[in-house]
Every structure is written in C-alpha cells, then in structure tokens.
Design a protein around this motif. Structure first.
Motif, PDB file in Angstrom:
ATOM      1  N   CYS A 117     106.013  31.391  15.051  1.00 20.59           N
ATOM      2  CA  CYS A 117     107.403  31.723  15.382  1.00 20.59           C
ATOM      3  C   CYS A 117     107.699  31.471  16.852  1.00 20.59           C
ATOM      4  O   CYS A 117     106.796  31.337  17.664  1.00 20.59           O
ATOM      5  CB  CYS A 117     107.664  33.204  15.127  1.00 20.59           C
ATOM      6  SG  CYS A 117     107.139  33.770  13.537  1.00 20.59           S
ATOM      7  N   LEU A 118     108.989  31.458  17.171  1.00 23.52           N
ATOM      8  CA  LEU A 118     109.421  31.497  18.559  1.00 23.52           C
ATOM      9  C   LEU A 118     109.659  32.954  18.904  1.00 23.52           C
ATOM     10  O   LEU A 118     110.278  33.680  18.146  1.00 23.52           O
ATOM     11  CB  LEU A 118     110.723  30.709  18.742  1.00 23.52           C
ATOM     12  CG  LEU A 118     110.631  29.208  18.564  1.00 23.52           C
ATOM     13  CD1 LEU A 118     111.943  28.572  18.969  1.00 23.52           C
ATOM     14  CD2 LEU A 118     109.519  28.612  19.374  1.00 23.52           C
ATOM     15  N   TYR A 119     109.175  33.365  20.073  1.00 19.87           N
ATOM     16  CA  TYR A 119     109.150  34.782  20.422  1.00 19.87           C
ATOM     17  C   TYR A 119     110.303  35.117  21.353  1.00 19.87           C
ATOM     18  O   TYR A 119     110.624  34.362  22.260  1.00 19.87           O
ATOM     19  CB  TYR A 119     107.823  35.077  21.119  1.00 19.87           C
ATOM     20  CG  TYR A 119     107.642  36.491  21.556  1.00 19.87           C
ATOM     21  CD1 TYR A 119     107.879  36.875  22.861  1.00 19.87           C
ATOM     22  CD2 TYR A 119     107.212  37.458  20.651  1.00 19.87           C
ATOM     23  CE1 TYR A 119     107.707  38.169  23.260  1.00 19.87           C
ATOM     24  CE2 TYR A 119     107.034  38.755  21.047  1.00 19.87           C
ATOM     25  CZ  TYR A 119     107.275  39.110  22.349  1.00 19.87           C
ATOM     26  OH  TYR A 119     107.093  40.393  22.748  1.00 19.87           O
TER      27      TYR A 119
ATOM     28  N   PRO B  90     110.688  29.982  12.512  1.00 21.42           N
ATOM     29  CA  PRO B  90     111.210  31.350  12.435  1.00 21.42           C
ATOM     30  C   PRO B  90     111.354  31.927  13.838  1.00 21.42           C
ATOM     31  O   PRO B  90     110.702  31.484  14.783  1.00 21.42           O
ATOM     32  CB  PRO B  90     110.124  32.100  11.659  1.00 21.42           C
ATOM     33  CG  PRO B  90     109.163  31.096  11.187  1.00 21.42           C
ATOM     34  CD  PRO B  90     109.331  29.855  11.966  1.00 21.42           C
ATOM     35  N   LEU B  91     112.216  32.940  13.951  1.00 23.51           N
ATOM     36  CA  LEU B  91     112.462  33.584  15.233  1.00 23.51           C
ATOM     37  C   LEU B  91     111.921  35.007  15.160  1.00 23.51           C
ATOM     38  O   LEU B  91     112.340  35.772  14.290  1.00 23.51           O
ATOM     39  CB  LEU B  91     113.971  33.590  15.514  1.00 23.51           C
ATOM     40  CG  LEU B  91     114.450  34.274  16.786  1.00 23.51           C
ATOM     41  CD1 LEU B  91     113.913  33.555  17.995  1.00 23.51           C
ATOM     42  CD2 LEU B  91     115.961  34.264  16.815  1.00 23.51           C
TER      43      LEU B  91
ATOM     44  N   THR C 180     104.234  23.053  20.331  1.00 19.38           N
ATOM     45  CA  THR C 180     105.576  23.602  20.106  1.00 19.38           C
ATOM     46  C   THR C 180     106.368  23.620  21.403  1.00 19.38           C
ATOM     47  O   THR C 180     107.569  23.324  21.418  1.00 19.38           O
ATOM     48  CB  THR C 180     105.479  25.032  19.570  1.00 19.38           C
ATOM     49  OG1 THR C 180     104.418  25.109  18.638  1.00 19.38           O
ATOM     50  CG2 THR C 180     106.762  25.456  18.907  1.00 19.38           C
ATOM     51  N   TYR C 181     105.683  23.937  22.510  1.00 22.40           N
ATOM     52  CA  TYR C 181     106.343  23.974  23.816  1.00 22.40           C
ATOM     53  C   TYR C 181     106.898  22.598  24.164  1.00 22.40           C
ATOM     54  O   TYR C 181     108.051  22.460  24.591  1.00 22.40           O
ATOM     55  CB  TYR C 181     105.336  24.445  24.863  1.00 22.40           C
ATOM     56  CG  TYR C 181     105.852  24.511  26.274  1.00 22.40           C
ATOM     57  CD1 TYR C 181     105.160  23.905  27.311  1.00 22.40           C
ATOM     58  CD2 TYR C 181     107.014  25.202  26.576  1.00 22.40           C
ATOM     59  CE1 TYR C 181     105.617  23.983  28.606  1.00 22.40           C
ATOM     60  CE2 TYR C 181     107.476  25.279  27.867  1.00 22.40           C
ATOM     61  CZ  TYR C 181     106.769  24.668  28.889  1.00 22.40           C
ATOM     62  OH  TYR C 181     107.231  24.751  30.169  1.00 22.40           O
TER      63      TYR C 181
ATOM     64  N   ALA D 219     109.633  31.440  24.995  1.00 24.89           N
ATOM     65  CA  ALA D 219     109.699  31.563  23.534  1.00 24.89           C
ATOM     66  C   ALA D 219     108.424  31.072  22.860  1.00 24.89           C
ATOM     67  O   ALA D 219     108.010  31.640  21.854  1.00 24.89           O
ATOM     68  CB  ALA D 219     110.897  30.777  23.000  1.00 24.89           C
ATOM     69  N   THR D 220     107.807  30.003  23.397  1.00 25.64           N
ATOM     70  CA  THR D 220     106.696  29.404  22.660  1.00 25.64           C
ATOM     71  C   THR D 220     105.327  29.825  23.172  1.00 25.64           C
ATOM     72  O   THR D 220     104.379  29.867  22.403  1.00 25.64           O
ATOM     73  CB  THR D 220     106.763  27.880  22.742  1.00 25.64           C
ATOM     74  OG1 THR D 220     106.896  27.527  24.122  1.00 25.64           O
ATOM     75  CG2 THR D 220     107.934  27.340  21.972  1.00 25.64           C
TER      76      THR D 220
END
Lengths: 296, 378
Positions: A195-197, A41-42, B42-43, B64-65
């Motif tokens: 999630c990805l932030y 999810p984003l 995840t990274y 993002a991660t």
C-alpha cells in the motif's frame, strides 16, 4: 469510468473532494492521487476522528462509484469477508423439493441447483469484485489478525477469487481500496509494502475552521471560530486519554448551534463538554482548565 | 589518471535521476528505515507520475512509499532535508549534528581513489547522523545530542512479555470448542458442519525496572529513567524503582504522558541522585516489602546497574538469588558491557551472574532496542 484516469493532477482531485465537503491538504491529495494512478491500495493511519473513513466516502461520492464497506473485527475470517453459502436456505430448498415431488431423478442436477447464485451470500470483497469499479473501504484493519491480513494481501494482489462451485470471479477494473488503521497493533510489513502509506494528523486551526464552515454551514462564523480555538487548546494538553477529533468539533459546533448560543462561555462549555470529550478523567481535567482555555 | 582529474570528471558528470533517488533510498535505509527493493520500485514509479521537478511531489511520494510508521516519517523528513540540499516549505529547520561524531567508533572510510570515489564519499558521509546517534554511548553525548536522542525514544517499541492465561478464546486452530460446535450445529437444524476451535489467550507479564542512580551511574540515569517512562506510557504493566542509598518507587510520576514533565516529577521524588551505592540493601528492601508479596512474582525484573557494591558482593549475590527464585526472569543491564573488551571480573557482577538469566548492555539507543527485544521474548 476508469478511476485511474479520472483526475489528471492532484489539484483536480483536491478540488473535486472539496466540492463534496471533504477538505484535504496537499499531502493527502497527492498521496490519494498517486494511489489512484498506480492502482495501489491506500493505507491511512492516524488518531481516531481525523477523517480516515470520511475520505473513502468522499472519494466514492466524487467519482460516482458505490462505496462497499468491510468492517474488520477481532476474529474475522475469510468467509465473513468474501462469501458464504446460505446453508439453511439450501436445506429448506432440498426439503421443499422432497415434499413437493418426492426424490428427484438426477442427483447431479439437484446438487448443481443447490449451488446456485441465489444461495450465495456475497460479502464485501466479492461484491467489490463484481460491482467493479467501486470503492472498497476496509475499516480498522488492525483489529483483525495475521491470517486475515494474509488473505487480504492475496486478494489485493490478484483481484480475482475462485468459488469452487461457480467459477472464477475477476474484477474488470480493480476497485479503489482504502484501508484504515488506528495503530492499536503494528500491521504486517508485507501488507504495508503493498500500500501507499499516509499518516493523518489533526488539522491546523485554519483548515479545521474551513471544515466546520463547509460541513456545518448553519453555524455562525464567530461561534465556529470560538469552538475551533477551544478544541485546539484542549488538544494542546497532552495528558488527555483521547483528544477530540474533527468529528467531535463538528458535533460540538452543531450542538451549540441547536442550543442557540451566540458566544461560548465557561458555563455553556462545561455543560456541553460531553460532546467533545468522551472520558470522565479527561472531562474533569478539561473542566478545571476551562476558564483559561476560553479566555486566551 | 590522477586523483584531481577524477574529481574534476566527477564534478561535471550529471547524475541520472534514478541514481539520485536510489541514493536517497540507500541513505534512508542507513538511517534505520526498512526500505526494501519493492518499496524502491514503487517510489520510482510514483516519482515518475509526479515529475522530478516538483519537490513537493517527490517529498510526498517518498513519505507514501518508503515509510511505514510515524517514526519512519520523521526520519524521512530529516534525510530529505539533507539529501536534496534545500528545505521544502513547511519542513522544520533542524540543526545539523556537530562534526565531532567520530568518537562513536564507526570506521570513517578512507576516500576511494578509484572511479566515482568522490561521490561515494559524499554518500557515506551523509549516512546518517541518526544511526550514529543510536549507537553512541549515552555518557559521552553533548546536550544537543541528548535532545536529539530524546526524540528517538518515540521509535522504541516496548512490548510486554506474555504468558498463557486461563481464559479460552475463539481461534482458527487449537483445541476443540465443543459448546460452539454444538450451537453451530443447532443453527443448522442438526446438520453437521465445521468444527469450531479455541485456544488459550495470553496476558502480559508485569515488568519491574530497578534503576541504579548512584554516582557511578549518573551519566546514564537520565536516559534510563526516560526508557522507564517509555515503558510506563506504552501500556506494558510496569513498576519502576530507583536504587542508590535508598529504594524509591517512581511509577506514579512516570505515568505522566509528557516525557519532560514525567522526568521532572520523578527527579523530585528521588532523594539520592548520584549518591552512594547500597545495592544489596536496596534489593533486600524491595524483596521484603514488594517483591515477595507479589510484585516480582512471575514478573520479568530488569536491573540497570554496574554492580559497584560498597559492602560485600556476597550480600548482593544473595539478594539476587532470592530475586531469581521469585521472579520469572532476571535481566541485568550493565552499561559498561557496551565497551569493547569488557570482561565481567568486578566482584559484584561475578557474584550475581549465576542467578541472572540475561546479561545485556544498556549504554546506547541501540542497546535499549535490544533490551526491548530481550524483555519481549522473556
């Protein structure tokens, strides 16, 4: 069409989004592309009016998937998000059977009949599982509480739901999930880790101008530039309660176009300021400095 | 093998990509970002998708991660610029901290003479100027460091202490809500269903900050007023006063959103910066004019002072006793408490300690973070 493999690179995604009118920068398109590829999810956080919800709409449009929207509010619980049984209709069904044919013979058959598909109120998350692939937008997740976040986390990890009377519903392709938050409250770390932030800022001058040209093409170039510059000057004042966002810029440009203005002067700006600035204290502050903002 | 031979070997050893990336994650964790093992996994997955040769992609994948808030994004940018030893187009050029950070009291590790020692040094040395800055005593900072510190105030999370209110609100558990249950039953035409529950809401308690700006506290006054500004703009109901030779109410100027302007406005309002200390009188004035009439009632009062009292310490003790009878909780923040080996023997502090609920340090960013926790739990 598997959402994961639709776009080979992030630039393809950016180009596809651009065709629908949503202009994204490199950061946003990279993060969105990664979210699609990894099936995560984003989570989008940012000031109101920066285009968080618009991204989900643009994604649904470019990938030609249905957009299912779950609006979170304070006190929302799992039954409002997942499914509910239409109790009044079930009662009416039983009464109708009684009235029509007296009491039925097989009680078990009647009960099974009661929990039929037509009495199930499928709420957004269940609809997303059934209509997969789809884009699920969970809007303003920070307005919900901790219990709801735990429920969301569970659904986002397993992508299946068991309805005791009907069986298990699993998604054939996990939907594309976009969560938005206005940062009124810190979300639980477990949800954030899943999630990805991405943090969405107000766009820069050039990008905002490009957005106005793309979304409101009827507005003239000169007027659009004046409006964007004015909004940026208003945003520079950090004392405002709610700085105007991209949505307000678009509204203002369209409103001025409707009024037929060619150039933005102090009088017109003061008259239409309510479109861009929505708080009285902010409006008073801006009006005092309007002359300075428009001339430089 | 000699040390020289080890270092030569280490220099030509090509590090695998995972080690570089995981080293980056470790450094980021030392900088104060909560990077857990699943975030690291995840990274690595994201970087595998993007490709290690795309620095922009690696940068965005990290943001993002590994990050969960705007403060984390700032720290990530700083550490990224230093770790990957080049600047990504678009990141701001930041000045590296001056080398004289040893005074912070962190143990500088001796270079390991074992295998891979040379590279591990490099790892530790890079672990993090930001973390060092957080733990450093504010009084001993240079101007450049103070400017960096100002940026870290944004990372503080001030939360108001809460108290139970009288209003009821819908809840998944708690007391039975008869009215809602009845109305739900009526909607179902009399058929019984689930019971609806309710519980009492909470509301924030007021926070009163009393900052000593006399000569002995002058090194900390700036940082403390900035901390007060962070509280004022965060939505916690706060009142701020300064104590010195007079008592000054500075809540109004501190409500300006821009920290620098707020500080200037507050500075103009305070007539007795770095003057003498008359704590007991100041507290008496506060209690008589504002405190007993309602501002300090049921509030959490934090006093930032080292307790140097010009007059008798008993007078100070008496005023703090009156305060403790009115306020919900009294917290005393003494910058000297941050020093190792501190013992509360000085007269003023000894007089007030019996009436103070929490006695904390207030000398560094980490101490401020601890103070926000103590206040939130009060």
């Amino acid at each position: 069409m598997d959402p994961r493999t639709t776009f080979p690179t992030a630039t393809d995604l950016a180009a596809a989004l651009g065709e629908t009118g949503y202009l994204s920068d490199e950061a946003l398109s990279t993060v969105t592309w990664l979210a699609l590829r990894l099936g995560r999810p984003l989570l989008m956080e940012g000031e109101p009016g920066t285009g968080k919800t618009a991204l989900a709409e643009a994604l649904a449009e470019t990938m030609d998937l249905p957009l299912i929207r779950l609006q979170c509010y304070e006190g929302i619980d799992a039954s409002q998000a997942l499914y509910d049984w239409d109790f009044p209709r079930q009662i009416l069904h039983v009464r109708a059977l009684e009235a029509a044919a007296g009491t039925p013979d097989d009680v078990r058959e009647l009960e099974a009949d009661l929990f039929d598909e037509r009495f199930l109120l499928a709420r957004p998350v269940l609809r997303a599982l059934r209509e997969a692939p789809a884009v699920l937008l969970v809007d303003e997740v920070d307005r919900a509480d901790d219990e709801f976040e735990a429920f969301l986390l569970e659904v986002l990890s397993t992508w299946q739901v068991t309805i005791p009377e009907l069986g298990t519903v699993a998604a054939s392709t996990p939907p594309v999930v976009v969560l938005t938050s206005n940062r009124t409250r810190e979300l639980h770390d477990a949800l954030k880790r899943r999630c990805l932030y991405h943090w969405l800022e107000h766009p820069g001058l050039d990008r905002e101008l490009a957005i106005v040209r793309s979304r409101a093409p009827e507005v003239s170039e000169a007027l659009a530039e004046q409006v964007v510059r004015a909004v940026h000057r208003i945003r520079d004042d950090r004392e405002l309660l709610k700085p105007p966002g991209v949505a307000e810029t678009l509204d203002w440009a369209r409103a001025l176009h409707e009024l037929g203005t060619r150039t933005l002067d102090t009088a017109t700006a003061a008259a239409t300021l309510g479109v861009a600035v929505k708080y009285r204290e902010d409006a008073e502050r801006v009006k005092k400095a309007l002359d300075a903002m428009l001339t430089t | 093998m000699s040390l020289v031979q080890h270092r030569l070997d280490a220099a030509e050893h090509v590090r695998p990509a995972e080690e570089i990336l995981l080293g980056f994650c470790r450094t980021l964790r030392a900088a104060g970002v909560a990077v857990t093992a699943d975030r690291e996994r995840t990274y690595l997955e994201c970087v595998a998708q993007v490709g290690l040769d795309d620095p922009g992609g690696v940068y965005h994948a990290g943001r993002a991660t590994l990050c969960g808030s705007p403060a984390d994004l700032e720290r990530h940018d700083l550490v990224f610029a230093e770790w990957f030893a080049g600047t990504r187009a678009g990141t701001k050029q930041r000045e590296p901290l001056p080398k004289a950070v040893n005074r912070a009291g962190l143990d500088v590790e001796e270079p390991d003479t074992g295998r891979g020692g040379a590279d591990e040094d490099v790892l530790r040395a890079r672990a993090s100027p930001t973390e060092v800055l957080r733990r450093k005593d504010v009084a001993s900072m240079s101007h450049a460091e103070r400017d960096r510190l100002t940026a870290l105030y944004g990372a503080l999370r001030p939360r108001a202490p809460r108290r139970r209110a009288h209003r009821w609100a819908t809840a998944p558990r708690g007391g039975v809500d008869a009215r809602r249950t009845l109305r739900a039953t009526l909607r179902r035409m009399g058929e019984p269903g689930e019971v609806q529950w309710r519980r009492r809401t909470t509301r924030p308690r007021r926070l009163v900050l009393l900052i000593d700006v006399s000569g002995s506290m002058s090194a900390y006054a700036d940082a403390l007023v900035r901390l007060a500004h962070t509280y004022c703009t965060s939505g916690v109901p706060t009142e701020v006063f300064t104590l010195g030779t007079r008592l000054t109410h500075i809540t109004r100027p501190l409500h300006l959103r821009d920290p620098d302007r707020a500080l200037v406005a507050a500075g103009e309002a305070i007539p007795d910066w770095s003057g003498g200390t008359r704590l007991a009188e100041g507290l008496k004035v506060f209690l008589d004019r504002w405190g007993r009439r309602g501002m300090a009632r049921g509030a959490v009062v934090v006093i930032f002072s080292d307790g140097w009292e010009r007059d008798h310490p008993e007078a100070l003790g008496e005023q703090v006793r009156r305060l403790s009878q009115v306020a919900h909780r009294v917290v005393w923040a003494n910058p000297h408490r941050g020093r190792a080996g501190y013992e509360p023997v000085q007269g003023g502090i000894v007089a007030v300690l019996p009436y103070v609920d929490d006695f904390v340090a207030g000398h560094s960013m980490a101490a401020f973070a601890e103070l926000t926790e103590v206040v939130a739990r009060a």
